[in-house]
Write a protein that holds these residues in place. Structure first.
Motif, PDB file in Angstrom:
ATOM      1  N   ALA A  61       0.855  -1.184   0.000  1.00  0.00           N
ATOM      2  CA  ALA A  61       0.000   0.000   0.000  1.00  0.00           C
ATOM      3  C   ALA A  61       0.889   1.232   0.000  1.00  0.00           C
ATOM      4  CB  ALA A  61      -0.933  -0.016   1.205  1.00  0.00           C
ATOM      5  N   MET A  62       1.718   1.341  -1.032  1.00  0.00           N
ATOM      6  CA  MET A  62       2.677   2.434  -1.174  1.00  0.00           C
ATOM      7  C   MET A  62       2.525   3.053  -2.558  1.00  0.00           C
ATOM      8  SD  MET A  62       5.971   0.445   0.462  1.00  0.00           S
ATOM      9  CE  MET A  62       7.089   1.831   0.159  1.00  0.00           C
ATOM     10  N   SER A  63       3.048   4.251  -2.711  1.00  0.00           N
ATOM     11  CA  SER A  63       2.940   4.942  -3.989  1.00  0.00           C
ATOM     12  C   SER A  63       3.860   4.300  -5.017  1.00  0.00           C
ATOM     13  CB  SER A  63       3.300   6.420  -3.826  1.00  0.00           C
ATOM     14  OG  SER A  63       4.618   6.559  -3.324  1.00  0.00           O
ATOM     15  N   GLY A  64       3.456   4.382  -6.283  1.00  0.00           N
ATOM     16  CA  GLY A  64       4.269   3.797  -7.341  1.00  0.00           C
ATOM     17  C   GLY A  64       3.533   3.792  -8.665  1.00  0.00           C
ATOM     18  N   ILE A  65       4.018   2.971  -9.577  1.00  0.00           N
ATOM     19  CA  ILE A  65       3.450   2.857 -10.919  1.00  0.00           C
ATOM     20  C   ILE A  65       3.042   1.412 -11.145  1.00  0.00           C
ATOM     21  CG2 ILE A  65       3.959   3.044 -13.405  1.00  0.00           C
ATOM     22  CD1 ILE A  65       5.982   5.249 -12.655  1.00  0.00           C
ATOM     23  N   TRP A  66       1.878   1.219 -11.728  1.00  0.00           N
ATOM     24  CA  TRP A  66       1.372  -0.130 -12.016  1.00  0.00           C
ATOM     25  C   TRP A  66       1.092  -0.265 -13.499  1.00  0.00           C
ATOM     26  CZ3 TRP A  66      -3.282   0.041 -14.411  1.00  0.00           C
ATOM     27  CH2 TRP A  66      -4.029   1.199 -14.245  1.00  0.00           C
ATOM     28  N   GLU A  67       1.118  -1.509 -13.975  1.00  0.00           N
ATOM     29  CA  GLU A  67       0.802  -1.807 -15.369  1.00  0.00           C
ATOM     30  C   GLU A  67      -0.032  -3.086 -15.427  1.00  0.00           C
ATOM     31  OE1 GLU A  67       4.611   0.003 -17.846  1.00  0.00           O
ATOM     32  OE2 GLU A  67       4.632  -2.126 -17.285  1.00  0.00           O
ATOM     33  N   LEU A  68      -0.969  -3.129 -16.349  1.00  0.00           N
ATOM     34  CA  LEU A  68      -1.766  -4.325 -16.613  1.00  0.00           C
ATOM     35  C   LEU A  68      -1.483  -4.795 -18.037  1.00  0.00           C
ATOM     36  CD1 LEU A  68      -5.332  -3.691 -15.110  1.00  0.00           C
ATOM     37  CD2 LEU A  68      -3.572  -5.256 -14.286  1.00  0.00           C
ATOM     38  N   TYR A  69      -1.224  -6.103 -18.181  1.00  0.00           N
ATOM     39  CA  TYR A  69      -0.914  -6.685 -19.482  1.00  0.00           C
ATOM     40  C   TYR A  69      -1.854  -7.843 -19.785  1.00  0.00           C
ATOM     41  CZ  TYR A  69       3.568  -4.207 -19.745  1.00  0.00           C
ATOM     42  OH  TYR A  69       4.538  -3.240 -19.829  1.00  0.00           O
ATOM     43  N   HIS A  70      -2.106  -8.026 -21.066  1.00  0.00           N
ATOM     44  CA  HIS A  70      -2.801  -9.221 -21.549  1.00  0.00           C
ATOM     45  C   HIS A  70      -1.815 -10.022 -22.376  1.00  0.00           C
ATOM     46  CE1 HIS A  70      -5.207 -11.378 -24.698  1.00  0.00           C
ATOM     47  NE2 HIS A  70      -5.740 -11.854 -23.590  1.00  0.00           N
ATOM     48  N   LEU A  71      -1.723 -11.328 -22.120  1.00  0.00           N
ATOM     49  CA  LEU A  71      -0.824 -12.181 -22.889  1.00  0.00           C
ATOM     50  C   LEU A  71      -1.545 -12.689 -24.127  1.00  0.00           C
ATOM     51  CD1 LEU A  71       1.247 -14.344 -20.383  1.00  0.00           C
ATOM     52  CD2 LEU A  71       1.757 -12.120 -21.373  1.00  0.00           C
ATOM     53  N   GLU A  72      -1.202 -12.149 -25.258  1.00  0.00           N
ATOM     54  CA  GLU A  72      -1.817 -12.564 -26.516  1.00  0.00           C
ATOM     55  C   GLU A  72      -1.375 -13.987 -26.840  1.00  0.00           C
ATOM     56  OE1 GLU A  72      -2.368  -9.648 -29.903  1.00  0.00           O
ATOM     57  OE2 GLU A  72      -0.780 -10.924 -30.704  1.00  0.00           O
ATOM     58  N   ASN A  73      -2.355 -14.866 -27.075  1.00  0.00           N
ATOM     59  CA  ASN A  73      -2.089 -16.292 -27.294  1.00  0.00           C
ATOM     60  C   ASN A  73      -1.317 -16.905 -26.124  1.00  0.00           C
ATOM     61  OD1 ASN A  73      -3.316 -16.289 -29.854  1.00  0.00           O
ATOM     62  ND2 ASN A  73      -1.444 -15.533 -30.796  1.00  0.00           N
ATOM     63  N   GLY A  83      -0.822   3.233 -14.759  1.00  0.00           N
ATOM     64  CA  GLY A  83      -1.159   4.426 -14.003  1.00  0.00           C
ATOM     65  C   GLY A  83      -0.167   4.681 -12.888  1.00  0.00           C
ATOM     66  N   ALA A  84      -0.237   5.885 -12.339  1.00  0.00           N
ATOM     67  CA  ALA A  84       0.569   6.273 -11.185  1.00  0.00           C
ATOM     68  C   ALA A  84      -0.346   6.345  -9.972  1.00  0.00           C
ATOM     69  CB  ALA A  84       1.240   7.627 -11.436  1.00  0.00           C
ATOM     70  N   ALA A  85       0.042   5.702  -8.895  1.00  0.00           N
ATOM     71  CA  ALA A  85      -0.782   5.664  -7.689  1.00  0.00           C
ATOM     72  C   ALA A  85      -0.069   6.411  -6.566  1.00  0.00           C
ATOM     73  CB  ALA A  85      -1.041   4.221  -7.275  1.00  0.00           C
ATOM     74  N   TRP A  86      -0.750   7.402  -6.009  1.00  0.00           N
ATOM     75  CA  TRP A  86      -0.173   8.138  -4.881  1.00  0.00           C
ATOM     76  C   TRP A  86      -1.057   7.937  -3.656  1.00  0.00           C
ATOM     77  CZ3 TRP A  86       4.351   9.928  -3.665  1.00  0.00           C
ATOM     78  CH2 TRP A  86       4.483  10.812  -2.585  1.00  0.00           C
ATOM     79  N   LEU A  87      -2.190   8.596  -3.594  1.00  0.00           N
ATOM     80  CA  LEU A  87      -3.098   8.404  -2.467  1.00  0.00           C
ATOM     81  C   LEU A  87      -3.709   7.010  -2.550  1.00  0.00           C
ATOM     82  CD1 LEU A  87      -4.922  11.874  -2.446  1.00  0.00           C
ATOM     83  CD2 LEU A  87      -3.045  11.110  -0.973  1.00  0.00           C
ATOM     84  N   GLY A  88      -3.636   6.275  -1.466  1.00  0.00           N
ATOM     85  CA  GLY A  88      -4.169   4.917  -1.432  1.00  0.00           C
ATOM     86  C   GLY A  88      -3.155   3.864  -1.839  1.00  0.00           C
ATOM     87  N   GLY A  89      -2.146   4.252  -2.611  1.00  0.00           N
ATOM     88  CA  GLY A  89      -1.087   3.323  -2.976  1.00  0.00           C
ATOM     89  C   GLY A  89      -1.446   2.404  -4.133  1.00  0.00           C
ATOM     90  N   VAL A  90      -0.458   1.612  -4.539  1.00  0.00           N
ATOM     91  CA  VAL A  90      -0.614   0.728  -5.689  1.00  0.00           C
ATOM     92  C   VAL A  90      -1.641  -0.366  -5.416  1.00  0.00           C
ATOM     93  CG1 VAL A  90       0.604  -0.843  -7.248  1.00  0.00           C
ATOM     94  CG2 VAL A  90       1.758   1.206  -6.428  1.00  0.00           C
ATOM     95  N   ARG A  91      -1.663  -0.901  -4.212  1.00  0.00           N
ATOM     96  CA  ARG A  91      -2.581  -2.003  -3.898  1.00  0.00           C
ATOM     97  C   ARG A  91      -4.035  -1.592  -4.113  1.00  0.00           C
ATOM     98  NH1 ARG A  91      -2.708  -3.596   2.139  1.00  0.00           N
ATOM     99  NH2 ARG A  91      -0.554  -4.223   1.718  1.00  0.00           N
ATOM    100  N   ARG A  95      -6.510  -3.030  -7.253  1.00  0.00           N
ATOM    101  CA  ARG A  95      -7.728  -3.785  -6.964  1.00  0.00           C
ATOM    102  C   ARG A  95      -8.883  -3.300  -7.830  1.00  0.00           C
ATOM    103  NH1 ARG A  95      -6.805  -3.720  -1.065  1.00  0.00           N
ATOM    104  NH2 ARG A  95      -8.214  -1.940  -1.017  1.00  0.00           N
ATOM    105  N   PHE A  96      -8.951  -1.993  -8.008  1.00  0.00           N
ATOM    106  CA  PHE A  96     -10.023  -1.438  -8.827  1.00  0.00           C
ATOM    107  C   PHE A  96      -9.728  -1.620 -10.314  1.00  0.00           C
ATOM    108  CE2 PHE A  96     -11.448   2.168 -11.412  1.00  0.00           C
ATOM    109  CZ  PHE A  96     -12.822   2.010 -11.309  1.00  0.00           C
ATOM    110  N   GLU A  97      -8.517  -1.296 -10.743  1.00  0.00           N
ATOM    111  CA  GLU A  97      -8.183  -1.300 -12.169  1.00  0.00           C
ATOM    112  C   GLU A  97      -8.221  -2.711 -12.763  1.00  0.00           C
ATOM    113  OE1 GLU A  97      -7.888   1.221 -14.038  1.00  0.00           O
ATOM    114  OE2 GLU A  97      -7.621   2.889 -12.638  1.00  0.00           O
ATOM    115  N   ALA A  98      -8.038  -3.738 -11.930  1.00  0.00           N
ATOM    116  CA  ALA A  98      -8.047  -5.126 -12.417  1.00  0.00           C
ATOM    117  C   ALA A  98      -9.375  -5.829 -12.165  1.00  0.00           C
ATOM    118  CB  ALA A  98      -6.921  -5.912 -11.743  1.00  0.00           C
ATOM    119  N   ASP A  99     -10.371  -5.103 -11.673  1.00  0.00           N
ATOM    120  CA  ASP A  99     -11.661  -5.706 -11.349  1.00  0.00           C
ATOM    121  C   ASP A  99     -12.569  -5.709 -12.580  1.00  0.00           C
ATOM    122  OD1 ASP A  99     -14.022  -6.572 -10.331  1.00  0.00           O
ATOM    123  OD2 ASP A  99     -14.227  -4.996  -8.806  1.00  0.00           O
ATOM    124  N   PRO A 100     -12.883  -6.877 -13.134  1.00  0.00           N
ATOM    125  CA  PRO A 100     -13.738  -6.926 -14.331  1.00  0.00           C
ATOM    126  C   PRO A 100     -15.169  -6.484 -14.071  1.00  0.00           C
ATOM    127  CG  PRO A 100     -13.346  -9.138 -13.501  1.00  0.00           C
ATOM    128  CD  PRO A 100     -12.473  -8.226 -12.706  1.00  0.00           C
TER     129      PRO A 100
END
Length: 218
Positions: A61-73, A83-91, A95-100
């Motif tokens: 739960a710290m500030s940083g940068i996150w990335e989401l990838y899809h593995l094609e095939n 995105g860059a996460a400051w308030l609330g942190g990367v965790r 949780r939100f950005e990866a929630d379908p």
């Protein structure tokens, strides 16, 4: 239990690298400044399959940068978003950005539920450094910077990151499809020359045989 792919905790296989000499490193951003130029070296976390439990257990739960990838095939990583996460942190952000199930993620819901989506992150506790690094990275990835602007502290900002990506797989890669052939195959030039020589030799043999069987006119 949420949608498949997000809350699924499939057994992890051994981590394997995409690229040469992949090594797991502590995710962080290190800066050096020379003559008003900033040089940032980034190390990333291992890419993990998206899972609420996994994100809660492994992402700080710290500030940083996150990335989401899809593995094609199930093999080739294609970035979905970052995105860059400051308030609330990367965790919290991941949780939100990866929630379908999140309304904002409807355009990529099918990919998020595919079982072939992975996240990674790096930590940066300096807000100005975080902004400068993210602006450059998002430009390199051709992804929008989401209202993050550079600080303007330096005349130039350079980024160095590993050429390889370390991934902990959660499913077996699909079999590669064989390309569909069309037209006639282009012959190997060595085979072509051998074929020409064989034809020439056959013609010579035929001529000699013809001369041998031709009656003597003298």
């Amino acid at each position: 239990q949420g949608a498949a792919g997000y809350d699924s905790d499939a057994d992890d296989a051994a981590a394997v690298g995409i690229g040469p000499m992949a090594t797991e490193k502590v995710p962080s951003v290190v800066k050096q400044v020379r003559r008003d130029r900033a040089y940032f070296t980034i190390s990333w976390s291992v890419m993990e399959g998206i899972s609420r439990q996994r994100i809660n257990a492994s992402v700080p739960a710290m500030s940083g940068i996150w990335e989401l990838y899809h593995l094609e095939n199930s093999r080739v990583p294609r970035i979905l978003k970052m995105g860059a996460a400051w308030l609330g942190g990367v965790r919290h952000t991941l949780r939100f950005e990866a929630d379908p199930e999140a309304a904002a993620n409807r355009p990529i819901r099918e990919l998020l539920e595919s079982g072939d989506c992975y996240y990674r992150y790096t930590l940066c506790e300096n807000r100005d450094d975080l902004a400068d690094v993210f602006v450059v990275l998002s430009s390199l990835r051709n992804v929008g910077a989401r209202d993050v602007v550079p600080t303007g502290r330096y005349v130039d900002v350079r980024i160095r990151e590993p050429e390889e990506m370390l991934i902990r797989r959660v499913r077996t890669p699909q079999e590669e499809q064989q390309p569909v052939s069309f037209g006639h195959a282009v012959p190997n030039m060595f085979d072509f020359m051998h074929e020409i020589e064989a034809i020439a030799a056959e013609r010579v043999d035929a001529m000699l045989e013809e001369m041998k069987n031709k009656p003597d006119q003298s």
